[in-house]
Enzyme design. Structure first.
Site, short mmCIF file in Angstrom:
data_model
loop_
_atom_site.label_atom_id
_atom_site.label_comp_id
_atom_site.label_asym_id
_atom_site.label_seq_id
_atom_site.Cartn_x
_atom_site.Cartn_y
_atom_site.Cartn_z
N ASP A 43 0.83 -1.20 0.00
CA ASP A 43 0.00 0.00 0.00
C ASP A 43 0.87 1.26 0.00
OD1 ASP A 43 -2.55 1.37 0.22
OD2 ASP A 43 -2.02 1.83 2.29
N GLU A 89 6.26 8.33 -3.60
CA GLU A 89 4.82 8.52 -3.76
C GLU A 89 4.53 9.94 -4.21
OE1 GLU A 89 2.72 7.35 -0.25
OE2 GLU A 89 3.37 5.26 -0.39
N HIS A 109 -1.85 3.85 -1.25
CA HIS A 109 -1.77 4.36 0.13
C HIS A 109 -3.17 4.57 0.72
CE1 HIS A 109 1.27 6.50 2.93
NE2 HIS A 109 0.28 6.00 3.63
N LEU A 110 -3.91 3.46 0.81
CA LEU A 110 -5.29 3.50 1.28
C LEU A 110 -5.43 3.11 2.74
CD1 LEU A 110 -7.12 1.83 -1.76
CD2 LEU A 110 -6.78 4.27 -1.33
#
Length: 531
Positions: free
Chosen positions: A258, A263, A281-282
């Protein structure tokens, strides 16, 4: 005049209403955080700034924030806030350290199911009209061994959920005590044993110098063949290129990520590999978590602006305004002592004992305790603050004790922190001089008078001739300039110590050169936040 708060990122309407209900003027501009120039133009009007991750609170922005008193981050990560700059401006920075814990832990469990049963690939295949039952042969989680790297707040929840799935759980965490592990129902192991035994590995540690690439080509090679690796913690904990090679070779059967080294992740060695599940990235992205952190930050900011109460502050202790003026230097001292001990302790801590002598014994010891504990634990987890540190210590089974006593020595007051592990007890004492500067006055029972700097070196040795010259020569050969040099010894010919304040961080080559002399029992570089 009522305080004014600007909400520059998307928070729930319920959180915004909390400010209004408590008599605080609030302007809700959820897209403003992306407009740096406009934000800088109007920020001077506000006492508080409530944000998520889009707004960047930089030193430049803070220059325009002439009335700003508090920044509240709805969430745990504060990478978008320049905390040292905020501290210099007298701006408190708050976060919500525990609001996302359950959500992130559940995401890790969901990712583990997804990679075990190849759910994303199977879904795409079926949507395209195929019926490939034989292609998607999965594995059960039941009776498998889960290796958890980092058994703190989120990692502990993952352990609990995994035990509910009837998995066997082993945990690697240098700060997890055997007693705490037993209460959690997990087995505490070293990293090599976890790698050898785990069918699934999940990471739940912060990204530090010690944890960066904790899973790399060397450690992944030690893992059990067919292991599946899950990372919902921080990008950079796993060497993505090394993992991609292990996935391609078949040594690693699957991975679920994730978070990524860079990023937003538009490219990664893990992308487009079979049986690799990836999400953007949840971990904290549930309606419940987003609502919880928004409500929490609104309550914290309102409490501070209306009553002066401080909660979950990253750069200020939980003390009243009256106490802060007197306690400030002592808070810094307690933190420095804790940081010193934290950098010296590599074993699980079972107890922290803090002694307050003389004038300091009449102060707000709860806040001083928090500063000392945070100093110790922040070495391993930079996300720890003076509010969350006692909670984390309690979760890990660390016993905290406080003793206050009347003046008993040469100093009007002093603080002594002792840390107990399974093999030893280590103590450091310090005081605050009349100039307001903290000093170390005792290490391992040996009296010293050491000024505290950002970069320091600590050594121990037998009390023999030539040590001072050896230290000075070796440091000089590696370009290290000494600002202050303090020595101490137990007795002639016995145990001796040196603590050296340096202008710059010490190069690794200098440390190795000192160790190679064979004259020192310990050579430890130390770093302190003296801003």
């Amino acid at each position: 005049m009522a305080p004014r708060v600007l909400v520059s990122d998307a928070l729930s309407e319920t959180a915004v209403q909390i400010f209004r209900d408590r008599g605080i003027e609030v302007d809700y501009m959820p897209k403003l955080g992306k407009d740096k120039e406009e934000l800088a133009r109007i920020i001077g009007q506000y006492d508080g700034l409530a944000i998520r991750s889009a707004t960047k609170v930089t030193a430049k922005l803070l220059e325009s924030a002439t009335n700003l008193k508090v920044v509240g981050r709805a969430g745990i990560g504060v990478d978008n806030v320049d905390i040292p700059a905020a501290s210099k401006k007298g701006v408190i920075v708050m976060n919500t350290p525990f609001g996302n814990s359950i959500t992130t832990a559940e995401h890790a469990i969901a990712m583990m199911f997804a990679v075990a049963r190849q759910l994303p690939e199977a879904s795409v295949s079926t949507h395209s009209g195929k019926w490939e039952k034989s292609r998607f042969m999965g594995v059960e989680l039941f009776n498998k061994t889960l290796g958890v790297i980092g058994a703190g707040n989120i990692g502990g929840i993952v352990c609990d959920r995994a035990l509910g799935l009837h998995m066997k759980v082993v945990a690697y965490d240098p700060f997890l005590s055997e007693e705490r592990a037993a209460k959690m129902g997990v087995q505490k192991v070293e990293l090599d044993e976890l790698l050898a035994r785990a069918d699934f590995i999940t990471l739940h540690v912060p990204l530090t110098d010690k944890t960066r690439s904790i899973l790399n080509a060397e450690t992944i090679a030690k893992a059990k063949p067919g292991v599946r690796i899950i990372n919902c913690a921080r990008g950079g904990l796993v060497d993505e290129a090394a993992l991609a090679e292990a996935l391609t070779s078949g040594h690693v059967a699957g991975a679920a990520f994730d978070v990524f080294e860079t990023e937003p992740a538009t490219d990664s060695p893990l992308f487009n590999l079979p049986n690799v599940v990836v999400t953007p990235h949840l971990g904290a992205s549930t309606t419940e978590a987003q609502e919880n952190v928004a409500l929490q930050v609104a309550e914290q900011m309102a409490d501070y602006l209306l009553t002066g109460a401080v909660q979950n502050a990253l750069n200020m202790p939980s003390v009243t305004a009256e106490e802060a003026a007197v306690m400030g230097p002592w808070v810094r001292l307690a933190s420095h002592i804790g940081t010193f001990i934290g950098q010296m302790t590599d074993e699980p801590i079972t107890a922290i004992n803090v002694l307050y002598d003389g004038s300091v014994s009449g102060m707000n010891l709860a806040a001083l305790n928090c500063a000392a504990i945070a100093g110790i634990m922040k070495v391993a987890n930079p996300d720890v603050n003076m509010v969350s540190a006692p909670v984390i210590a309690k979760e890990r089974g660390i016993q905290i004790s406080t003793t206050r006593q009347e003046k008993s020595g040469a100093f009007d007051g002093y603080v002594k922190v002792s840390v107990v592990t399974e093999n030893r007890e280590r103590s450091i004492a310090g005081t605050v001089f009349s100039d307001g500067k903290p000093r170390f006055i005792q290490i391992k029972g040996i009296n010293v008078d050491a000024e505290i700097g950002a970069n320091m070196l600590y050594t121990t040795n037998e009390d023999v001739p030539g040590i001072i010259g050896l230290l000075g020569t070796t440091l000089g050969q590696h370009g290290a300039n000494i600002a202050n040099f303090t020595l101490g010894r137990a007795d002639a010919g016995g145990q001796a110590i040196a603590i050296i304040y340096l202008d710059e961080p010490l190069e690794p080559a200098a440390i190795e050169a000192l160790r190679a002399t064979g004259k020192f029992q310990q050579v430890r570089p130390l770093a302190f936040d003296v801003a």
